[in-house]
Design a protein around this motif. Structure first.
Motif, PDB file in Angstrom:
ATOM      1  N   PRO A 104      13.532  -5.820  -0.271  1.00 58.37           N
ATOM      2  CA  PRO A 104      13.895  -5.467   1.113  1.00 58.37           C
ATOM      3  C   PRO A 104      12.968  -4.373   1.622  1.00 58.37           C
ATOM      4  CG  PRO A 104      15.446  -4.496  -0.431  1.00 58.37           C
ATOM      5  CD  PRO A 104      14.554  -5.387  -1.240  1.00 58.37           C
ATOM      6  N   ILE A 105      12.753  -4.357   2.911  1.00 56.96           N
ATOM      7  CA  ILE A 105      11.909  -3.348   3.543  1.00 56.96           C
ATOM      8  C   ILE A 105      12.817  -2.286   4.154  1.00 56.96           C
ATOM      9  CG2 ILE A 105      10.194  -2.922   5.339  1.00 56.96           C
ATOM     10  CD1 ILE A 105       9.198  -5.748   4.977  1.00 56.96           C
ATOM     11  N   LYS A 106      12.587  -1.035   3.760  1.00 59.34           N
ATOM     12  CA  LYS A 106      13.414   0.053   4.269  1.00 59.34           C
ATOM     13  C   LYS A 106      12.848   0.576   5.580  1.00 59.34           C
ATOM     14  CE  LYS A 106      15.153   1.504  -0.258  1.00 59.34           C
ATOM     15  NZ  LYS A 106      15.303   2.616  -1.226  1.00 59.34           N
ATOM     16  N   VAL A 107      13.763   0.840   6.513  1.00 61.06           N
ATOM     17  CA  VAL A 107      13.398   1.302   7.848  1.00 61.06           C
ATOM     18  C   VAL A 107      13.905   2.731   8.011  1.00 61.06           C
ATOM     19  CG1 VAL A 107      13.571   0.887  10.319  1.00 61.06           C
ATOM     20  CG2 VAL A 107      13.549  -1.050   8.729  1.00 61.06           C
ATOM     21  N   TYR A 108      12.986   3.681   8.227  1.00 66.49           N
ATOM     22  CA  TYR A 108      13.323   5.085   8.430  1.00 66.49           C
ATOM     23  C   TYR A 108      13.201   5.401   9.919  1.00 66.49           C
ATOM     24  CZ  TYR A 108      13.051   5.835   3.369  1.00 66.49           C
ATOM     25  OH  TYR A 108      13.273   5.783   2.017  1.00 66.49           O
ATOM     26  N   THR A 109      14.216   6.043  10.457  1.00 65.37           N
ATOM     27  CA  THR A 109      14.254   6.351  11.883  1.00 65.37           C
ATOM     28  C   THR A 109      14.044   7.846  12.088  1.00 65.37           C
ATOM     29  OG1 THR A 109      15.823   4.552  12.215  1.00 65.37           O
ATOM     30  CG2 THR A 109      15.592   6.134  14.008  1.00 65.37           C
ATOM     31  N   ARG A 110      13.142   8.183  12.937  1.00 62.66           N
ATOM     32  CA  ARG A 110      12.856   9.586  13.254  1.00 62.66           C
ATOM     33  C   ARG A 110      14.083  10.240  13.901  1.00 62.66           C
ATOM     34  NH1 ARG A 110       7.972  11.522  17.355  1.00 62.66           N
ATOM     35  NH2 ARG A 110       8.308  13.790  17.149  1.00 62.66           N
ATOM     36  N   LEU A 155      17.218  10.750   6.832  1.00 61.07           N
ATOM     37  CA  LEU A 155      16.177  10.042   6.093  1.00 61.07           C
ATOM     38  C   LEU A 155      16.624   9.651   4.696  1.00 61.07           C
ATOM     39  CD1 LEU A 155      12.991  12.090   7.105  1.00 61.07           C
ATOM     40  CD2 LEU A 155      13.985  10.072   8.204  1.00 61.07           C
ATOM     41  N   GLN A 156      17.785  10.144   4.279  1.00 56.50           N
ATOM     42  CA  GLN A 156      18.267   9.791   2.953  1.00 56.50           C
ATOM     43  C   GLN A 156      19.031   8.471   2.942  1.00 56.50           C
ATOM     44  OE1 GLN A 156      17.211  11.622   0.440  1.00 56.50           O
ATOM     45  NE2 GLN A 156      16.219  12.993   1.957  1.00 56.50           N
ATOM     46  N   SER A 157      19.309   7.940   4.136  1.00 58.87           N
ATOM     47  CA  SER A 157      20.060   6.678   4.235  1.00 58.87           C
ATOM     48  C   SER A 157      19.311   5.704   5.140  1.00 58.87           C
ATOM     49  CB  SER A 157      21.473   6.935   4.765  1.00 58.87           C
ATOM     50  OG  SER A 157      22.164   7.839   3.933  1.00 58.87           O
ATOM     51  N   PRO A 158      18.166   5.230   4.712  1.00 55.24           N
ATOM     52  CA  PRO A 158      17.412   4.289   5.560  1.00 55.24           C
ATOM     53  C   PRO A 158      18.090   2.924   5.614  1.00 55.24           C
ATOM     54  CG  PRO A 158      16.387   4.464   3.409  1.00 55.24           C
ATOM     55  CD  PRO A 158      17.507   5.472   3.416  1.00 55.24           C
ATOM     56  N   LEU A 159      17.700   2.153   6.630  1.00 56.92           N
ATOM     57  CA  LEU A 159      18.187   0.782   6.778  1.00 56.92           C
ATOM     58  C   LEU A 159      17.362  -0.131   5.881  1.00 56.92           C
ATOM     59  CD1 LEU A 159      19.805  -1.504   8.231  1.00 56.92           C
ATOM     60  CD2 LEU A 159      18.000  -1.482   9.986  1.00 56.92           C
ATOM     61  N   ALA A 160      18.018  -0.816   4.961  1.00 59.16           N
ATOM     62  CA  ALA A 160      17.332  -1.763   4.082  1.00 59.16           C
ATOM     63  C   ALA A 160      17.491  -3.163   4.658  1.00 59.16           C
ATOM     64  CB  ALA A 160      17.898  -1.691   2.666  1.00 59.16           C
ATOM     65  N   LEU A 161      16.370  -3.721   5.093  1.00 64.13           N
ATOM     66  CA  LEU A 161      16.408  -5.022   5.769  1.00 64.13           C
ATOM     67  C   LEU A 161      15.686  -6.065   4.914  1.00 64.13           C
ATOM     68  CD1 LEU A 161      17.328  -6.408   8.396  1.00 64.13           C
ATOM     69  CD2 LEU A 161      15.074  -5.889   9.354  1.00 64.13           C
ATOM     70  N   PRO A 162      16.405  -7.112   4.470  1.00 58.57           N
ATOM     71  CA  PRO A 162      15.713  -8.173   3.714  1.00 58.57           C
ATOM     72  C   PRO A 162      14.598  -8.795   4.543  1.00 58.57           C
ATOM     73  CG  PRO A 162      18.091  -8.392   3.527  1.00 58.57           C
ATOM     74  CD  PRO A 162      17.841  -7.347   4.585  1.00 58.57           C
ATOM     75  N   LYS A 163      13.565  -9.166   3.863  1.00 53.88           N
ATOM     76  CA  LYS A 163      12.384  -9.695   4.552  1.00 53.88           C
ATOM     77  C   LYS A 163      12.689 -10.965   5.337  1.00 53.88           C
ATOM     78  CE  LYS A 163       7.558 -10.766   3.338  1.00 53.88           C
ATOM     79  NZ  LYS A 163       6.616 -10.820   2.196  1.00 53.88           N
ATOM     80  N   ASN A 164      13.578 -11.795   4.815  1.00 54.04           N
ATOM     81  CA  ASN A 164      13.886 -13.047   5.501  1.00 54.04           C
ATOM     82  C   ASN A 164      14.804 -12.864   6.700  1.00 54.04           C
ATOM     83  OD1 ASN A 164      16.295 -12.522   4.229  1.00 54.04           O
ATOM     84  ND2 ASN A 164      16.148 -14.240   2.787  1.00 54.04           N
ATOM     85  N   GLN A 165      15.219 -11.619   6.970  1.00 56.98           N
ATOM     86  CA  GLN A 165      16.057 -11.358   8.135  1.00 56.98           C
ATOM     87  C   GLN A 165      15.264 -10.820   9.324  1.00 56.98           C
ATOM     88  OE1 GLN A 165      19.365 -12.191   8.367  1.00 56.98           O
ATOM     89  NE2 GLN A 165      18.882 -13.194   6.403  1.00 56.98           N
ATOM     90  N   PHE A 166      13.983 -10.546   9.106  1.00 59.41           N
ATOM     91  CA  PHE A 166      13.176 -10.004  10.200  1.00 59.41           C
ATOM     92  C   PHE A 166      13.077 -10.985  11.364  1.00 59.41           C
ATOM     93  CE2 PHE A 166      12.045  -6.545   7.534  1.00 59.41           C
ATOM     94  CZ  PHE A 166      11.478  -5.582   8.345  1.00 59.41           C
ATOM     95  N   ALA A 167      12.964 -12.276  11.053  1.00 59.52           N
ATOM     96  CA  ALA A 167      12.804 -13.264  12.123  1.00 59.52           C
ATOM     97  C   ALA A 167      13.995 -13.247  13.066  1.00 59.52           C
ATOM     98  CB  ALA A 167      12.620 -14.654  11.517  1.00 59.52           C
ATOM     99  N   ALA A 168      15.190 -13.193  12.524  1.00 63.69           N
ATOM    100  CA  ALA A 168      16.392 -13.256  13.354  1.00 63.69           C
ATOM    101  C   ALA A 168      16.706 -11.931  14.028  1.00 63.69           C
ATOM    102  CB  ALA A 168      17.579 -13.713  12.509  1.00 63.69           C
ATOM    103  N   ARG A 169      16.395 -10.799  13.384  1.00 61.04           N
ATOM    104  CA  ARG A 169      16.840  -9.503  13.890  1.00 61.04           C
ATOM    105  C   ARG A 169      15.757  -8.705  14.604  1.00 61.04           C
ATOM    106  NH1 ARG A 169      20.424  -6.533   9.362  1.00 61.04           N
ATOM    107  NH2 ARG A 169      20.561  -5.083  11.136  1.00 61.04           N
ATOM    108  N   VAL A 170      14.504  -9.026  14.341  1.00 60.76           N
ATOM    109  CA  VAL A 170      13.427  -8.188  14.882  1.00 60.76           C
ATOM    110  C   VAL A 170      12.521  -8.950  15.847  1.00 60.76           C
ATOM    111  CG1 VAL A 170      11.443  -6.737  14.292  1.00 60.76           C
ATOM    112  CG2 VAL A 170      13.465  -6.777  12.801  1.00 60.76           C
ATOM    113  N   TRP A 171      12.164 -10.177  15.511  1.00 55.28           N
ATOM    114  CA  TRP A 171      11.153 -10.900  16.276  1.00 55.28           C
ATOM    115  C   TRP A 171      11.791 -11.859  17.261  1.00 55.28           C
ATOM    116  CZ3 TRP A 171       8.879 -11.978  10.878  1.00 55.28           C
ATOM    117  CH2 TRP A 171       8.139 -10.871  10.447  1.00 55.28           C
TER     118      TRP A 171
END
Length: 700
Positions: free
Chosen positions: A301-307, A311-327
């Motif tokens: 999974p790719i962790k997403v850190y938000t400014r 920073l100790q609790s990043p969002l862990a997003l599985p790679k196969n979920q990027f299409a539905a949630r990000v793009w």
């Protein structure tokens, strides 16, 4: 000859008779001919070139509507009134010798006498290059040279006290080679890749850079890695920065893990983007972030850190979920994710097509015109050196030549865009055919200047636009036509001979007179019998004219009467229409039976330069008529591929000022036309003709 020509730019063509550049004259329908001059070529009216005898034989019944099958009152009277003068005129015309059409070109179409003598910008074979070392790198004599892969980054940001995961202790930049020399016996070189966008972290802002590095250091210590790579700081050498930018894909591939740093946009005046999800979507709209996700380590999974957040609790997003949630292009992008994850394999051709589609749907701040192609090359095995003089198309063409992309460029030139303004990167075909369904029959020999390619091996034929011509044909001899021909052609002789015998008061004169008068009276009908019969061979021609005519009128202009020999193409053009007859057979229909096509025909009568017009192509080899749209009349058709049992015929116009052919349309032709065409020499082809059209209103 060092000659320079000054004048109005107009359309011309290469004459198949002598190879000279001649002014293009296009025959048009009366409605278009009477319009004010609005074309870049000369116009003339359509002339009837059919045998005069046959035209005269059909004249008595020419007013009857055979299409509807209905006869009007008074038709019989008109037939009788016109029959007598027609029969008398034929008496004289039958004495004239036949002047039939001749077989030409050995029974083939007119050749397209073209050959390209110039250099390609990048040739497929190094011996054909003008200047092999003209790229920005000293590559010697290698053709379309490719850069070497980066096995590791040149610079990394190494943590101070990397074993301490509590708190931030700072970092130190160092060349990787120096680090390896110093710690080769103590530690393995593993690093974290930090993905971000300048839309959220501005490079010139110390505050943004400090926040970005804090995220990177926190994520690296949490991952238990000694170093991280981040694009804003670790490409310090200006002379190698350009090469490093296009090697980022190698850096991503070599990373132990990938994280994403997001934050509020730096130029957002409003508060539209406030949540991590919205920031991540903005990050995903950028061009260079797309390959970073695809090339990240599989299965992680790719962790997403938000400014500004924990920073100790990043969002862990599985790679196969990027299409539905990000793009926004989820359906296409998911296929690429699955491919790089290893659970859905794409062919080389599918990979390039889908990746190019996704990349061109994303935003970027242009550094070079070929940025989208340079982003694409990070996904492929071989990467040509960057050429700053490349256009977007040239960069993509060089990339396709360097990689085994299943003849993508050859397939691309065989497609017909759905819209005239369609960008070359959009490979949608007007027939909704996938690119891999097209099988090329030519080869790209090089990438030309001005967004052109050099092709070789295509079959081609010239189009005759200035007029129709007599069509040589072969019909089997039958006893019926033989007897009719002998009796009919002898009747004028017997008629005048009987008049001489009457002067001598001989009894045989009356018999000969009655026989000759009967033949003369029936001559309009008998002459149609002579010219009837099935064509077993016809001289191949491509006749063209601007506008639309019903098929009965077209056949009368060429063959003198509606004999049922010509038929509409069933699927030769996007405007073609077809239906099933009483026997369940597929037959072509008049395209204007469709109201949409009929509207196109009406609008094209007043088309301006640069707008699409309606043209009609008559193929006397297959005896088919095809209605199609194009901005300019194609002077030749090139067979460059085949799909679905049909040949893809690329109709090209000719820019005589540069010696370049440009794709105007693509038709589908029956395979037998291939046997009646000759090979065309090496040819320079562009997908879209540039420049502004200039009127050439003269008529002939």
């Amino acid at each position: 000859m060092a000659r320079i020509w000054n004048g109005v730019v107009d359309d011309r063509y290469l004459s198949p008779y002598d190879g000279h550049v001649s002014k293009l004259v296009v025959q048009t329908t009366d409605e278009i001919y009477d319009n004010p001059g609005n074309s870049t070529y000369r116009r003339t009216y359509i002339r009837n070139i059919s045998p005069g005898k046959l035209r005269l034989a059909h004249w008595p019944t020419s007013h009857i509507d055979y299409v509807s099958g209905k006869s009007q009152s008074g038709d019989i009277a008109w037939v009788i009134a016109k029959w007598i003068p027609a029969a008398l005129a034929l008496t004289i015309m039958l004495l004239e010798p036949e002047s039939g059409a001749q077989v030409r070109n050995g029974g083939n179409y007119d050749t397209f006498p073209y050959k390209y003598y110039g250099y390609a910008k990048v040739a497929r074979n190094a011996f054909e290059n003008d200047s092999p070392g003209k790229l920005i790198h000293d590559v010697g004599d290698e053709v379309n040279p490719v850069c070497k892969r980066a096995l590791r980054p040149r610079y990394l940001c190494f943590l101070r006290n990397p074993d301490d995961q509590n708190g931030l202790h700072g970092v130190m930049p160092m060349m990787v080679e120096e680090w390896i020399a110093q710690y080769k016996s103590e530690r393995n070189l593993e690093y974290l890749f930090v993905a971000y966008t300048a839309e959220q972290f501005k490079g010139g802002s110390n505050e943004d850079m400090e926040a970005l590095h804090n995220i990177a250091e926190t994520a690296t210590r949490a991952a238990g890695l000694p170093a991280y790579w981040i694009g804003c700081s670790w490409m310090p050498d200006d002379h190698e920065m350009e090469e490093d930018v296009f090697r980022i894909s190698d850096v991503v591939r070599g990373a132990k893990s990938v994280i994403i740093a997001v934050g509020p946009p730096v130029n957002d005046a409003g508060d539209d983007i406030t949540t991590t999800h919205e920031m991540l979507q903005q990050w995903g709209q950028r061009l260079w972030t797309f390959p970073e996700v695809l090339l990240s380590p599989a299965g992680q999974p790719i962790k997403v850190y938000t400014r500004g957040q924990d920073l100790q609790s990043p969002l862990a997003l599985p790679k196969n979920q990027f299409a539905a949630r990000v793009w926004s292009d989820a359906l296409v992008a998911r296929q690429l994710v699955d491919h790089f994850e290893g659970n859905l394999g794409l062919s080389r051709l599918e990979l390039v097509i889908l990746a190019l589609q996704c990349l061109h749907s994303r935003n970027t701040t242009q550094y070079l015109k070929g940025d989208h192609s340079y982003a694409l090359m990070g996904l492929l095995r071989l990467r040509p050196y960057v050429d700053q003089t490349d256009t977007a198309f040239q960069a993509f063409a060089r990339l396709s030549l360097a990689n085994d992309s299943d003849m993508l460029l050859e397939r691309l030139i065989c497609t017909l865009p759905k819209d005239p303004g369609q960008h070359w990167s959009c490979m949608d075909d007007a027939w909704n055919v996938n690119l891999w369904d097209i099988y090329p029959t030519c080869q790209i020999a090089g990438v030309g200047h001005d967004d052109t390619v050099i092709i070789d091996g295509a079959f081609g034929a010239n189009v005759r636009w200035k007029s129709f011509a007599p069509v040589a044909n072969l019909r089997r001899t039958s006893w019926k036509r033989l007897f009719v021909q002998v009796f009919l052609h002898s009747s004028p002789i017997f008629f005048f001979f009987s008049l001489a015998l009457l002067a001598l008061n001989l009894a045989a004169a009356a018999i000969l007179l009655i026989y000759s008068l009967a033949m003369i009276g029936a001559s309009p009908k008998l002459l149609r019998v002579i010219y009837g019969g099935k064509f077993w061979y016809t001289q191949p021609w491509f006749f063209g004219f601007e506008g639309y005519l019903d098929i009965e009128t077209i056949e009368r202009q060429i063959f003198g009467a509606r004999l049922g020999r010509l038929e509409w193409s069933a699927w030769g053009s996007p405007l073609s229409r077809h239906h099933a007859n009483a026997y369940g057979e597929c037959v072509g229909s008049d395209p204007t039976s469709d109201p949409k096509v009929r509207q196109m025909v009406a609008m094209a009568k007043h088309a301006k330069p640069g707008e699409q017009r309606i043209f009609t192509l008559v193929d006397t080899n297959t005896m088919e008529v095809t209605l199609f749209r194009a901005v300019r009349p194609p002077v030749a058709f090139l067979l460059c591929g085949h799909e679905g049992g049909m040949q893809r015929a690329v109709g090209v116009s000719y820019d005589w000022t540069t010696g370049t052919c440009y794709r105007e349309t693509v038709l589908r032709m029956e395979t037998p036309v291939l046997e009646k065409m000759d090979r065309v020499s090496r040819l320079r082809l562009g997908l879209k003709r540039p420049g502004v059209d200039v009127l050439a209103p003269r008529r002939d």
